[in-house]
Design a protein around this motif. Structure first.
Motif, PDB file in Angstrom:
ATOM      1  N   GLY A  45       6.821 -15.798   8.082  1.00 43.37           N
ATOM      2  CA  GLY A  45       5.176 -15.371   8.753  1.00 43.37           C
ATOM      3  C   GLY A  45       4.761 -13.974   8.473  1.00 43.37           C
ATOM      4  O   GLY A  45       4.044 -13.619   8.375  1.00 43.37           O
ATOM      5  N   ILE A  46       5.762 -13.029   8.199  1.00 47.51           N
ATOM      6  CA  ILE A  46       5.507 -11.773   7.905  1.00 47.51           C
ATOM      7  C   ILE A  46       4.587 -11.603   6.795  1.00 47.51           C
ATOM      8  O   ILE A  46       4.932 -12.597   5.536  1.00 47.51           O
ATOM      9  N   ARG A  47       3.704 -10.340   7.514  1.00 50.82           N
ATOM     10  CA  ARG A  47       3.182  -9.967   5.898  1.00 50.82           C
ATOM     11  C   ARG A  47       2.801  -9.238   5.987  1.00 50.82           C
ATOM     12  O   ARG A  47       1.837  -8.069   4.819  1.00 50.82           O
ATOM     13  N   HIS A  48       2.831  -8.461   6.840  1.00 48.23           N
ATOM     14  CA  HIS A  48       3.709  -6.692   6.477  1.00 48.23           C
ATOM     15  C   HIS A  48       4.554  -6.418   5.985  1.00 48.23           C
ATOM     16  O   HIS A  48       5.448  -6.417   7.183  1.00 48.23           O
ATOM     17  N   ILE A  49       4.796  -5.751   4.718  1.00 43.73           N
ATOM     18  CA  ILE A  49       5.716  -5.188   4.001  1.00 43.73           C
ATOM     19  C   ILE A  49       6.033  -3.676   4.368  1.00 43.73           C
ATOM     20  O   ILE A  49       4.927  -3.128   3.786  1.00 43.73           O
ATOM     21  N   ASP A  50       6.746  -2.109   4.711  1.00 47.16           N
ATOM     22  CA  ASP A  50       6.825  -1.037   5.043  1.00 47.16           C
ATOM     23  C   ASP A  50       7.989  -0.895   3.983  1.00 47.16           C
ATOM     24  O   ASP A  50       8.712  -0.780   3.955  1.00 47.16           O
ATOM     25  N   THR A  51       7.382   0.418   3.175  1.00 45.49           N
ATOM     26  CA  THR A  51       8.205   0.670   1.798  1.00 45.49           C
ATOM     27  C   THR A  51       8.170   2.353   2.471  1.00 45.49           C
ATOM     28  O   THR A  51       6.811   2.810   2.452  1.00 45.49           O
ATOM     29  N   ALA A  52       8.766   2.760   0.948  1.00 43.88           N
ATOM     30  CA  ALA A  52       8.438   3.979   0.522  1.00 43.88           C
ATOM     31  C   ALA A  52       8.609   4.548  -0.444  1.00 43.88           C
ATOM     32  O   ALA A  52       9.976   3.972  -1.267  1.00 43.88           O
ATOM     33  N   LYS A  53       8.484   5.538  -1.659  1.00 41.64           N
ATOM     34  CA  LYS A  53       9.089   5.823  -2.925  1.00 41.64           C
ATOM     35  C   LYS A  53      10.729   5.993  -2.659  1.00 41.64           C
ATOM     36  O   LYS A  53      10.868   5.957  -3.371  1.00 41.64           O
ATOM     37  N   ARG A  54      10.110   7.249  -1.126  1.00 40.09           N
ATOM     38  CA  ARG A  54      11.518   7.903  -1.088  1.00 40.09           C
ATOM     39  C   ARG A  54      12.463   6.566  -1.076  1.00 40.09           C
ATOM     40  O   ARG A  54      13.943   6.751  -1.216  1.00 40.09           O
ATOM     41  N   TYR A  55      12.827   5.241  -0.529  1.00 43.10           N
ATOM     42  CA  TYR A  55      13.340   4.416  -0.082  1.00 43.10           C
ATOM     43  C   TYR A  55      14.231   3.895  -1.411  1.00 43.10           C
ATOM     44  O   TYR A  55      15.215   2.878  -1.816  1.00 43.10           O
ATOM     45  N   GLY A  56      13.293   3.638  -3.043  1.00 45.27           N
ATOM     46  CA  GLY A  56      14.076   3.601  -3.677  1.00 45.27           C
ATOM     47  C   GLY A  56      13.561   1.713  -4.201  1.00 45.27           C
ATOM     48  O   GLY A  56      14.493   1.004  -4.655  1.00 45.27           O
ATOM     49  N   CYS A  57      12.810   1.083  -3.148  1.00 43.84           N
ATOM     50  CA  CYS A  57      12.251  -0.031  -3.564  1.00 43.84           C
ATOM     51  C   CYS A  57      11.726  -1.060  -3.497  1.00 43.84           C
ATOM     52  O   CYS A  57      11.146  -1.954  -4.091  1.00 43.84           O
ATOM     53  N   GLU A  58      10.616  -0.331  -4.340  1.00 47.98           N
ATOM     54  CA  GLU A  58       8.967  -0.847  -4.624  1.00 47.98           C
ATOM     55  C   GLU A  58       9.692  -2.419  -5.084  1.00 47.98           C
ATOM     56  O   GLU A  58       8.801  -2.812  -6.017  1.00 47.98           O
ATOM     57  N   SER A  59      10.085  -1.454  -6.724  1.00 49.09           N
ATOM     58  CA  SER A  59       9.974  -2.512  -8.051  1.00 49.09           C
ATOM     59  C   SER A  59      11.479  -3.835  -7.965  1.00 49.09           C
ATOM     60  O   SER A  59      10.893  -4.632  -7.870  1.00 49.09           O
ATOM     61  N   LEU A  60      12.605  -3.520  -6.541  1.00 42.75           N
ATOM     62  CA  LEU A  60      12.890  -4.905  -5.775  1.00 42.75           C
ATOM     63  C   LEU A  60      11.657  -5.125  -5.245  1.00 42.75           C
ATOM     64  O   LEU A  60      12.080  -7.140  -5.508  1.00 42.75           O
ATOM     65  N   LEU A  61      10.789  -4.716  -4.183  1.00 37.35           N
ATOM     66  CA  LEU A  61       9.542  -5.421  -2.859  1.00 37.35           C
ATOM     67  C   LEU A  61       8.892  -6.486  -4.246  1.00 37.35           C
ATOM     68  O   LEU A  61       8.549  -7.805  -3.523  1.00 37.35           O
ATOM     69  N   GLN A  62       8.835  -5.857  -5.768  1.00 40.20           N
ATOM     70  CA  GLN A  62       8.243  -6.578  -6.254  1.00 40.20           C
ATOM     71  C   GLN A  62       8.313  -8.143  -6.610  1.00 40.20           C
ATOM     72  O   GLN A  62       7.784  -9.046  -6.928  1.00 40.20           O
ATOM     73  N   LYS A  63       9.651  -8.261  -7.195  1.00 40.02           N
ATOM     74  CA  LYS A  63      10.507  -9.043  -7.164  1.00 40.02           C
ATOM     75  C   LYS A  63      10.548 -10.241  -6.010  1.00 40.02           C
ATOM     76  O   LYS A  63       9.720 -11.574  -6.050  1.00 40.02           O
TER      77      LYS A  63
END
Length: 284
Positions: A45-63
């Motif tokens: 039930g997690i609905r809050h995801i925290d990322t950053a450009k610096r982490y390099g995983c924004e496109s992976l999160l999209q998937k």
């Protein structure tokens, strides 16, 4: 604790939105697992995801978000602007690029990642002000539903207040039993800035502390659950990171018990000022 939103309780921001108090953090050092993100969204039930450009995983999160089947409007997605993109035009461009990588049309929260600008010939204060003006415009257009800062101390927030119009909605700072910047937390509260804490387990250092182990036994919980529960009870939005499914499950099971005031006080008393992440103190 304020309203209950999707994914557990939520805290109100100054602009009327509500941010879920528990999120899933990601990072650039072994901090991303596709399976873990999908599991957190589908099973916990997690609905809050925290990322950053610096982490390099924004496109992976999209998937992972697509695979989870959770609707975009049910999610709270935070990403951050890295200092190499500071400045008025760069900030706007960087926001568009983060949205593209994440596969979203807007961000729920966009944060200025770090107070040090490192721009030759300009003070950090000047660059922060210029950057924040772009953040204010991104907020005004709705591309960012809320805007904030990360690792900012009172002096940085005071300068922003003098230089700009919109008060940050959130300040995301290192927060765990060894690093409890109460003066900063009180300052943020006084200005209606929601305080968000990262590294709630002090990168694992808190899990081996005898007092925390003792409390875990008392409540029949894990040391991680004690730390996360303590942070949430102190009114802090908390974003533990994990790439292991069983740990994510454990980290989410913190809403069915409450720490007694005396035990919160024990944990509050463990502050020794140590940082397990960045220390923004030297930055003017």
């Amino acid at each position: 604790m304020a309203s209950r939103a999707l994914g557990g309780p939520a805290l109100p921001l100054a602009n009327g939105l509500s941010i879920p108090v528990l999120g899933l953090g990601t990072s650039h050092v072994g901090g991303y697992s596709h399976e873990a993100v999908v599991y957190a969204l589908q099973k916990c039930g997690i609905r809050h995801i925290d990322t950053a450009k610096r982490y390099g995983c924004e496109s992976l999160l999209q998937k992972a978000i697509k695979e989870s089947g959770v609707k975009r409007e049910d999610l709270w997605i935070t990403t951050k602007l890295w200092h190499s993109d500071y400045g008025y035009e760069n900030t706007k461009q960087a926001c568009l690029e983060s949205c593209r990588r994440l596969g979203v049309e807007y961000l729920d929260l966009y944060l200025v990642h770090w107070p040090d600008a490192q721009v030759p010939g300009k003070s950090s204060r000047e660059v922060r002000a210029e950057t924040w003006r772009a953040m204010e415009e991104l907020y005004a257009t709705g591309m960012c539903r809320s805007v904030g800062v990360s690792n900012f101390l009172i002096n940085h927030l005071e300068q922003l207040k003098e230089d700009c119009e919109v008060t940050p909605h959130v300040n995301q700072v290192e927060y765990h039993p060894f690093q409890r910047p109460q003066e900063l937390l009180d300052y943020c509260r006084s200005r209606n800035i929601v305080f968000e804490g990262y590294c709630p387990l002090a990168k694992g250092e808190a899990l081996a502390h005898p007092k925390i182990i003792q409390l875990a036994k008392k409540y029949d919980r894990t040391p991680a659950q004690i730390c996360i529960r303590w942070s949430i009870q102190n009114g802090v939005v908390t974003i533990p990171k994990s790439t292991k499914v069983e740990r994510i499950q454990e980290n989410c099971e913190v809403f069915d018990f409450t720490l007694a005031e005396d035990d919160v006080a024990i944990l509050n008393g463990m502050h020794d000022g140590r940082h397990v992440s960045w220390d923004p103190t030297p930055i003017v």
